[in-house]
Scaffold this active site. Structure first.
Site, PDB file in Angstrom:
ATOM      1  N   TYR A  34       0.856  -1.187   0.000  1.00 40.01           N
ATOM      2  CA  TYR A  34       0.000   0.000   0.000  1.00 40.01           C
ATOM      3  C   TYR A  34       0.886   1.229   0.000  1.00 40.01           C
ATOM      4  CZ  TYR A  34      -3.495   3.416   1.618  1.00 40.01           C
ATOM      5  OH  TYR A  34      -4.318   4.505   1.741  1.00 40.01           O
ATOM      6  N   ASP A  93       9.159   2.800  -0.088  1.00 45.40           N
ATOM      7  CA  ASP A  93       8.101   3.412   0.709  1.00 45.40           C
ATOM      8  C   ASP A  93       8.299   2.977   2.161  1.00 45.40           C
ATOM      9  OD1 ASP A  93       5.892   4.292   2.003  1.00 45.40           O
ATOM     10  OD2 ASP A  93       4.451   3.612   0.490  1.00 45.40           O
ATOM     11  N   LYS A 102       4.168   8.634   9.146  1.00 45.13           N
ATOM     12  CA  LYS A 102       3.889   7.990  10.435  1.00 45.13           C
ATOM     13  C   LYS A 102       4.847   8.442  11.549  1.00 45.13           C
ATOM     14  CE  LYS A 102       0.902   4.573   8.521  1.00 45.13           C
ATOM     15  NZ  LYS A 102       0.964   3.968   7.201  1.00 45.13           N
TER      16      LYS A 102
HETATM   17  C1  LIG Z   1       0.279   4.416   5.886  1.00 41.85           C
HETATM   18  C2  LIG Z   1       1.034   4.213   4.639  1.00 41.85           C
HETATM   19  C3  LIG Z   1       0.922   5.094   3.554  1.00 41.85           C
HETATM   20  C4  LIG Z   1      -0.091   6.194   3.513  1.00 41.85           C
HETATM   21  O1  LIG Z   1       0.125   7.157   4.475  1.00 41.85           O
HETATM   22  P1  LIG Z   1      -1.093   8.151   4.874  1.00 41.85           P
HETATM   23  O2  LIG Z   1      -0.453   9.110   5.807  1.00 41.85           O
HETATM   24  O3  LIG Z   1      -2.144   7.284   5.488  1.00 41.85           O
HETATM   25  O4  LIG Z   1      -1.561   8.769   3.613  1.00 41.85           O
HETATM   26  C5  LIG Z   1       1.752   4.913   2.465  1.00 41.85           C
HETATM   27  N1  LIG Z   1       2.629   3.908   2.435  1.00 41.85           N
HETATM   28  C6  LIG Z   1       2.769   3.037   3.442  1.00 41.85           C
HETATM   29  C7  LIG Z   1       3.780   1.949   3.360  1.00 41.85           C
HETATM   30  C8  LIG Z   1       1.960   3.150   4.566  1.00 41.85           C
HETATM   31  O5  LIG Z   1       2.056   2.241   5.550  1.00 41.85           O
END
Ligand SMILES: *Cc1c(COP(=O)(O)O)cnc(C)c1O
Length: 431
Positions: free
Chosen positions: A142, A242, A270
């Site tokens: 994701y 990511d 995060k």
């Molecule tokens: C949470 C997450 C996102 C998205 O971040 P948001 O702040 O919710 O838009 C993107 N990539 C990874 C790997 C994530 O865990």
């Protein structure tokens, strides 16, 4: 009627599904979401004043524990001088310097307000830099909800979508857009090599979670990572890690510091905002200098580098940088996983566990899965029951078998022991 039920009923009148982010709605596990009134350390309390041990920690950010006094103090101090200026501040430079120092692959960094923006912008930059359109992502990963990334995406999309082959995993995404996104199975070296042999010179970027946390927790093989690095270098494609979830969570230097493969660009979020809306993407200066105002790749944000969020992020990064932080976090998390496994073994339930730093996965299966497909074959029904039994015992797990779990430095021995004894009771009942 409980206060949670009453609030959920009321919420659904003015908020679609009663929640502002889908996975909060408990759709996979059923039942009423808990409405949180306050949180402290490893705990939060719901609208019925029931206490829970939190194993989501806002889906990762709260690594120093909820309402850490030093972070609260930093935020208060920043807030007193107004919340936003729309002009640069010294704090942004400090945060940028800190990130570049902790993650040496990042020479320059641009701050944004969400992980979605970070991944979306990194991809635009990679396309602008290479002049190519195609991107590769992996099944079950994701990267936020930008249109071209909603193909076989993880997290809430795995919980909700009826994902048919090659179709977008969300309504409202044109087929025309997702045709530029190639989706490959995670950890499948042969599939990756085949695509690169055929059209490597058309691929702008490969984006992946270097430790996947949006299809439960899945670790990559060393070979998978090194083949990706070698082929992207050979064909001039941008390798984007990511690390929105893994950055400052699995280790101070992120997954890349544990695995020894160096990406071209990295997305963060995060933990770096300590619970405030804050994210970033960064990497090689040569690529980053294509961004506006220097280059022609546009990217902007009214609240980007928000001073209150910067204060929370800086203080959080200061705390996690202290001696022994990740050793302690990693040990506690491992102890928790071993305890859960032993509890499951006592009642002969197939159960496997994994963890890296303050991030963990458990699976109702004989062994730890290595792909999205393998996760779908774990016993989801058993997970749903376990989730509710644990919730009754006052332990709040992610309400989906397709999510990783998170601990914090506030999850001390005493807290871990309480979770394990709740699990022992839950497994007994599950059996
Ligand atoms: C949470 C997450 C996102 C998205 O971040 P948001 O702040 O919710 O838009 C993107 N990539 C990874 C790997 C994530 O865990």
């Amino acid at each position: 009627m409980s206060q949670n039920d009453a609030l959920f009923e009321r919420a659904q009148k003015t908020i679609p599904g009663g929640v502002n982010s889908p996975v909060r709605a408990f759709r996979q596990v059923g039942g009423t979401p808990r409405f949180v009134t306050r949180a402290q350390g490893p705990y939060f309390w719901d609208a019925d004043n029931k206490q829970y041990i939190d194993l989501i920690m806002s889906w990762g950010p709260m690594i120093v524990g909820h309402a850490h006094p030093e972070v609260v103090e930093a935020v208060k101090k920043a807030a007193e001088t107004s919340f936003s200026y729309g002009a640069p501040t010294e704090g942004e430079i400090e945060l940028a310097e800190r990130i570049c120092q902790l993650m040496p692959s990042i020479e320059q960094v641009r701050m944004v307000s969400s992980g979605t923006e970070a991944a979306m912008s990194a991809l635009r930059l990679a396309r602008g830099y290479t002049g190519r359109d195609l991107i590769i992502k992996f099944e079950g990963c994701y990267h936020g909800h930008a249109d071209s990334l909603l193909v076989k995406a993880g997290s809430g999309l795995l919980t909700f979508a009826d994902s048919t082959q090659n179709a977008p995993s969300s309504g409202g995404v044109p087929q025309d857009l997702v045709k530029h996104t190639l989706v490959l199975p995670y950890n499948d070296v042969a599939a990756f090599e085949e695509v690169f042999k055929k059209q490597g010179d058309q691929i702008a970027a490969v984006i992946l979670e270097p430790i996947a946390g949006n299809m439960n927790l899945i670790q990559p093989s060393g070979e998978f990572l090194s083949v990706i690095r070698n082929l992207t270098s050979k064909y001039g494609s941008v390798l984007i890690y990511d690390e929105v979830m893994t950055g400052f969570r699995v280790a101070l230097g992120g997954a890349q510091s544990l695995q020894g493969v160096i990406p071209d660009l990295t997305c963060l979020g995060k933990v770096m905002g300590g619970g405030m809306p804050m994210a970033a993407f960064g990497g090689k200066k040569e690529i980053m200098s294509k961004l506006a105002p220097l280059g022609n790749v546009y990217q902007a944000g009214t609240l980007s580098g928000n001073p209150v969020a910067v204060a929370a992020g800086l203080k959080t990064l200061e705390i996690v940088s202290r001696e022994g932080f990740y050793e302690c976090l990693g040990e506690q998390t491992q102890k928790l996983m071993q305890g859960l496994k032993q509890a499951a073994n006592k009642v002969n339930l197939p159960f496997a566990v994994d963890s890296v730093g303050g991030m963990f996965g458990f699976y109702f299966a004989d062994q730890v899965p290595t792909s999205y497909e393998a996760v779908t074959k774990t016993n989801i029904e058993a997970f749903k029951k376990f989730f509710h039994l644990m919730l009754d015992e006052g332990v709040y797990l992610a309400p989906s078998a397709y999510e990783a779990g998170f601990t914090s430095i506030a999850h001390t021995n005493e807290v871990i022991d309480a979770i394990i004894s709740a699990a022992e009771k839950s497994f007994q009942k599950l059996k």
